[in-house]
Design a protein around this motif. Structure first.
Motif, PDB file in Angstrom:
ATOM      1  N   TYR A 108       0.823  -1.203   0.000  1.00 57.05           N
ATOM      2  CA  TYR A 108       0.000   0.000   0.000  1.00 57.05           C
ATOM      3  C   TYR A 108       0.865   1.265   0.000  1.00 57.05           C
ATOM      4  O   TYR A 108       2.016   1.266   0.448  1.00 57.05           O
ATOM      5  N   MET A 132     -15.820   7.403  -0.616  1.00 58.34           N
ATOM      6  CA  MET A 132     -15.564   6.382   0.400  1.00 58.34           C
ATOM      7  C   MET A 132     -16.287   6.679   1.709  1.00 58.34           C
ATOM      8  O   MET A 132     -16.859   5.772   2.335  1.00 58.34           O
ATOM      9  N   SER A 172     -19.270   4.347   3.080  1.00 60.43           N
ATOM     10  CA  SER A 172     -19.039   3.669   4.350  1.00 60.43           C
ATOM     11  C   SER A 172     -20.100   4.008   5.389  1.00 60.43           C
ATOM     12  O   SER A 172     -20.595   3.133   6.103  1.00 60.43           O
ATOM     13  N   SER A 202      -8.811   3.445   1.015  1.00 59.26           N
ATOM     14  CA  SER A 202      -9.365   3.824   2.310  1.00 59.26           C
ATOM     15  C   SER A 202      -8.869   5.196   2.710  1.00 59.26           C
ATOM     16  O   SER A 202      -7.908   5.724   2.126  1.00 59.26           O
ATOM     17  N   MET A 212     -13.127   6.857   9.652  1.00 65.67           N
ATOM     18  CA  MET A 212     -12.389   6.008   8.721  1.00 65.67           C
ATOM     19  C   MET A 212     -13.389   5.433   7.717  1.00 65.67           C
ATOM     20  O   MET A 212     -14.500   5.038   8.092  1.00 65.67           O
ATOM     21  N   GLY A 213     -12.989   5.400   6.452  1.00 62.10           N
ATOM     22  CA  GLY A 213     -13.848   4.832   5.423  1.00 62.10           C
ATOM     23  C   GLY A 213     -13.037   3.980   4.476  1.00 62.10           C
ATOM     24  O   GLY A 213     -11.830   4.199   4.290  1.00 62.10           O
ATOM     25  N   THR A 214     -13.692   2.989   3.899  1.00 58.63           N
ATOM     26  CA  THR A 214     -13.010   2.111   2.934  1.00 58.63           C
ATOM     27  C   THR A 214     -13.817   2.051   1.641  1.00 58.63           C
ATOM     28  O   THR A 214     -15.015   2.357   1.608  1.00 58.63           O
ATOM     29  N   SER A 215     -13.156   1.629   0.584  1.00 59.00           N
ATOM     30  CA  SER A 215     -13.789   1.516  -0.723  1.00 59.00           C
ATOM     31  C   SER A 215     -14.849   0.413  -0.704  1.00 59.00           C
ATOM     32  O   SER A 215     -14.658  -0.651  -0.091  1.00 59.00           O
ATOM     33  N   ASN A 253     -11.212  -5.586   3.697  1.00 57.67           N
ATOM     34  CA  ASN A 253     -11.632  -4.493   4.560  1.00 57.67           C
ATOM     35  C   ASN A 253     -10.935  -4.566   5.914  1.00 57.67           C
ATOM     36  O   ASN A 253     -10.462  -3.546   6.441  1.00 57.67           O
ATOM     37  N   LEU A 265      -7.291  -3.467   5.475  1.00 57.53           N
ATOM     38  CA  LEU A 265      -7.150  -2.012   5.316  1.00 57.53           C
ATOM     39  C   LEU A 265      -7.400  -1.283   6.630  1.00 57.53           C
ATOM     40  O   LEU A 265      -6.712  -0.304   6.939  1.00 57.53           O
ATOM     41  N   MET A 266      -8.349  -1.760   7.425  1.00 58.20           N
ATOM     42  CA  MET A 266      -8.586  -1.130   8.719  1.00 58.20           C
ATOM     43  C   MET A 266      -7.340  -1.239   9.592  1.00 58.20           C
ATOM     44  O   MET A 266      -6.957  -0.286  10.275  1.00 58.20           O
ATOM     45  N   MET A 317      -4.630   1.178   8.356  1.00 57.62           N
ATOM     46  CA  MET A 317      -4.908   2.561   8.774  1.00 57.62           C
ATOM     47  C   MET A 317      -4.602   2.752  10.255  1.00 57.62           C
ATOM     48  O   MET A 317      -4.050   3.786  10.654  1.00 57.62           O
TER      49      MET A 317
END
Length: 853
Positions: A644, A660, A664, A713, A764-767, A775, A778-779, A782
């Motif tokens: 990433y 995003m 989310s 994200s 926090m937001g993800t695609s 997911n 990615l969390m 972050m």
């Protein structure tokens, strides 16, 4: 001619103490006067700093607090003058206990983790004058009682005198401890100062502190009787107690590090924890670890000979003693003891004896008519003497405390029926089991009837039977077989989720749903058939079929073929579900104790992983990523992160971030779902438009992209004391009012002051293109980068509120955030008097957390 057999009773040493002080707080004041500058209490806070109080400071503070408590006592009446205490272990906990005793009151421990129904029962029966809780506690749990925070008491006490109170009369009652009850209802044991002091003075005489033993640990839950000698034993001898948080005790690696650092010389622990620590020590190259820890006191569970032999093999010099204590809350925790420091003491034994009585106590072995049995025969163990409790709250179970038919000595005029079987061989007591349905789980007494009653109360359950598989052994398991009402489709895990709301964690069984409960010809439950059925659920040769290697990356497959069967075999017959890459060790039935065994078994197969890494992993995927073969280097530790790209938020990201965040929160947000249809996608666009320039300007937020440039994200952050004022008119105002209701008091009262101290991670937001596994990854990425940002910018820590179960688990189980508030969402009342989240289930929580950088 044959000789008459000796009768089965043993008497401890008779130590006359008629004129000695029995009140704990008065003894403490004398000790404080003689050791004013010695450290009394030490605690490492969430910022990594030691907080400590000298004896002079502790004496002064508790004198002030006791005056405030006495004022509250004057306003209220109760049969027993009790103060409930529901606090996590910090330096504040022993402080409030001492203040309660100085006010002529007794303390009533309430574990903050107890489910609400258990707390409500205890409060209704014991009727404490007030309950001291932590700042931010959910006060609804203590409804009907007067709850006050330690901080409020401390603030009230500032203007009070630091001189000792002079009470007309001190209460003989020191504390009330609730235990599992044979009627299915917990019952409170009333313990007197004199009983506690008899137990402590015996300890000081028989197992005195050495000249070098300046520091001891307090790690046992306050609701457990062994907390008494851990707190008061050292404090009344001028020693320093180090208060150990629960998360340290559960992690053998960190716990042993603390024991070494503080040069601890004695430790109280249950045999299952002893087994875990010995396993961990066997994994270490340093054979001198814990060499200074000379006295290991086991209690709360049966100590088997094989475990004692392992202890002696680890410490063969003869300088280390393993003590086997026997007792219960009703006899001040311990009434007999046996000391082992040489293998010869175990020869020819199949179990470690529980030994001889303590000072000023007698044990008898009796038959059903309370007649003494001959030595060598099995009888019920009953106790008399100064260690006895003063009965139960409200006089419950009077058949347990009786007049002593075997003596006219007033010192031993009452007996307590333990419900345990034992026999006496050559002047030593050998434990032989229970007369009822009680067992020990991690040192806690559990009555199977109480668990059975709770399981039967589950709405979908028709009939329930609770059993213990192999009690006292490593493979001990608490299990429940149930049938469902009207062929209801219900799983064991669903019933276990219900039980989490009514039982403490150590009392929750593995639930197995079956069609019918087998019966004997007399109509009673066929328990042996059920135990055999449980045993047949999983056999060693079947573990391979319970392992699913689908989705395991090829490069991890060899390690998975070691890990999955090892986990299956260690968890054993209590394994819940198939072991796969997304399985969580604890959800499968594992625990922090047998995790050590798993790590040991993996090491034997050539794979290395730290116990902390194993304990904190969310699933098998993470464990595989952390496992190393012995030849591995650490050069690939950040390989996942290299997939990433992290970019500081700028104008080029706006469209991606808008999408995003909206996707989310509009589609998946835990709070907004209860406001639909009054929240629209446009409301998020409006919110982000107003926040955008401040977000970019502060340079604390970032976007995560794939290596080909796709935005995956976003994490939005502010300095908690430098957040912009914005005005929004949508229903999202309700969400932000709610968050401020939770966060404001914590931010202003518990966290560091000034700008540049608190990094507030607020969104926090993800695609929407990510699958569930991506997911989670990615969390985690972050969360790790937020920590890096906080370090780079010099923040003291990160503050966040999580409403998603996923982010809550990541925060507590993996990143070791400290939970400052765990709030039931549907309890919130908005300023207009409505409950905007009133339809949310009780299980939906908002968790405010803090992590020190």
């Amino acid at each position: 001619m044959g000789s008459l057999k000796q009768q089965s009773f043993l008497k401890g040493q008779n130590i006359g103490r008629r004129n000695e002080e029995v009140f704990i707080h008065k003894i403490f004041s004398d000790v404080a006067a003689n050791n004013p500058n010695h450290i009394a209490i030490t605690y490492e806070d969430e910022f990594g700093k030691d907080r400590s109080l000298t004896y002079r400071q502790l004496e002064a503070r508790t004198n002030q607090l006791s005056r405030v408590l006495l004022k509250h006592r004057g306003e209220l009446e109760a049969s027993d003058a009790l103060v409930g205490v529901s606090m996590q272990p910090t330096d504040q906990l022993p402080t409030i206990l001492l203040a309660i005793l100085k006010a002529g009151l007794a303390y009533l421990p309430l574990d903050p983790g107890f489910p609400a129904p258990r707390v409500k029962h205890i409060l209704a029966e014991a009727e404490p004058l007030l309950v001291v809780v932590e700042d931010g506690a959910d006060m609804t749990i203590y409804e009907g009682a007067t709850a006050i925070t330690y901080e409020q008491l401390l603030e009230e006490s500032i203007r009070e005198s630091t001189s000792p109170l002079q009470l007309d009369e001190d209460s003989e009652l020191a504390l009330v401890l609730y235990t599992s009850g044979s009627t299915g209802v917990p019952k409170g044991v009333r313990l007197l100062h004199s009983a506690m002091m008899n137990r402590l003075r015996w300890q000081w005489r028989e197992l005195p502190y050495s000249a070098s033993e300046k520091t001891c640990v307090f790690k046992t839950a306050l609701t457990f009787v062994d907390s008494i000698p851990e707190i008061w034993g050292p404090l009344l001898q001028g020693r320093n107690i180090v208060v150990v948080p629960k998360h340290i005790t559960k992690d053998p690696e960190r716990f042993i590090e603390l024991l070494e650092k503080k040069k601890i010389e004695r430790l109280v622990l249950v045999p299952s924890l002893l087994r875990t620590l010995l396993m961990y020590l066997d994994m270490q190259e340093d054979k001198q670890l814990l060499a200074k820890l000379k006295l290991w006191v086991c209690s709360g569970e049966t100590l088997v000979v094989s475990l004692a032999e392992k202890f002696l093999a680890r410490f063969p010099s003869g300088d280390h003693t393993l003590a086997n204590f026997y007792g219960s809350t009703e006899v001040m925790g311990d009434v007999t003891y046996y000391l082992v420091n040489h293998p010869k003491q175990l020869q020819g034994l199949d179990k470690v004896p529980i030994g001889r009585p303590l000072d000023n106590t007698i044990v008898y072995l009796v038959d059903k008519e309370m007649r003494l049995v001959p030595q060598g025969e099995v009888g019920e163990l009953v106790c008399a003497g100064r260690n006895l409790a003063a009965g139960y709250i409200r006089g419950r179970d009077p058949h347990r405390f009786l007049d002593n038919p075997h003596t006219i000595d007033p010192e031993y005029s009452r007996i307590y029926r333990t419900g345990d079987y034992a026999r006496i061989i050559k002047g030593i007591v050998i434990y032989e089991g229970r007369t009822d349905a009680q067992i020990k789980v991690r040192g806690h007494r559990v009555d199977l009837s109480e668990v059975e009653r709770a399981v039967g109360a589950s709405p979908a359950v028709d009939k329930a039977v609770v059993l213990c598989y192999k009690p006292g052994e490593l493979s001990q398991a608490l299990i429940s077989f149930v049938t469902a009402k009207n062929n209801t489709q219900i799983s064991g895990l669903q019933i276990e989720s219900f039980l989490q709301t009514v039982l403490p964690p150590y009392m929750i069984p593995q639930v197995i749903v079956i069609d019918t409960i087998p019966l004997l010809v007399n109509g009673k439950t066929d328990r042996q058939t059920l135990l055999k059925q449980y045993e047949s659920l999983n056999y060693e040769e079947e573990f391979a079929v319970s392992c699913n290697y689908q989705n395991v990356p090829l490069h991890h497959l060899p390690a998975a073929r070691a890990l999955f069967p090892t986990v299956a075999s260690v968890v054993g017959r209590s394994v819940r579900g198939m072991v796969s890459i997304d399985s969580n060790f604890y959800e499968l039935g594992g625990n922090s104790l047998n995790s050590i065994y798993t790590v040991t078994r993996l090491r034997d197969q050539g794979y290395q992983i730290g116990i902390t890494d194993f304990i904190s992993a969310k699933n098998m995927r993470e464990i595989l990523g952390r496992m190393k073969v012995e030849s591995d280097s650490d050069s690939d530790e950040s390989a996942d992160g290299e997939q990433y790209i992290f970019e500081e938020l700028d104008a080029s990201h706006k469209d991606d971030v808008m999408t995003m965040i909206t996707d989310s929160f509009y589609s998946k947000a835990d709070l907004e779902q209860w406001l639909m249809p009054d929240v629209t996608r446009e409301d998020y666009t409006d919110l982000m438009d107003k926040l955008w320039e401040p977000l970019v300007e502060k340079r604390l937020s970032f976007v995560v992209k794939s290596t080909d440039g796709e935005a995956l994200s976003v994490a939005l952050n502010f300095d908690a004391r430098d957040e912009p004022e914005i005005h929004i008119t949508s229903k999202l105002t309700i969400v932000f009012d709610f968050l401020e209701y939770l966060e404001g008091p914590i931010r202003d009262g518990q966290l560091p002051k000034g700008k540049g101290q608190i990094l507030h991670c607020f969104m926090m937001g993800t695609s929407s293109n990510l699958n569930a596994a991506e997911n989670v990854i990615l969390m985690r990425q972050m969360e790790e980068h937020v920590l890096r940002v906080a370090r780079q910018k010099g923040f003291a820590g990160i503050f966040t509120t999580n409403t998603s179960p996923l982010t809550q688990q990541l925060g507590t189980d993996i990143y070791n955030y400290k939970v400052l508030l765990d709030y039931q969402v549907n309890k919130y009342v908005a300023p207009d008097g409505t409950r905007p989240f009133g339809k949310a289930p009780d299980a939906q929580r908002a968790v405010c957390s803090w992590k020190t950088v």
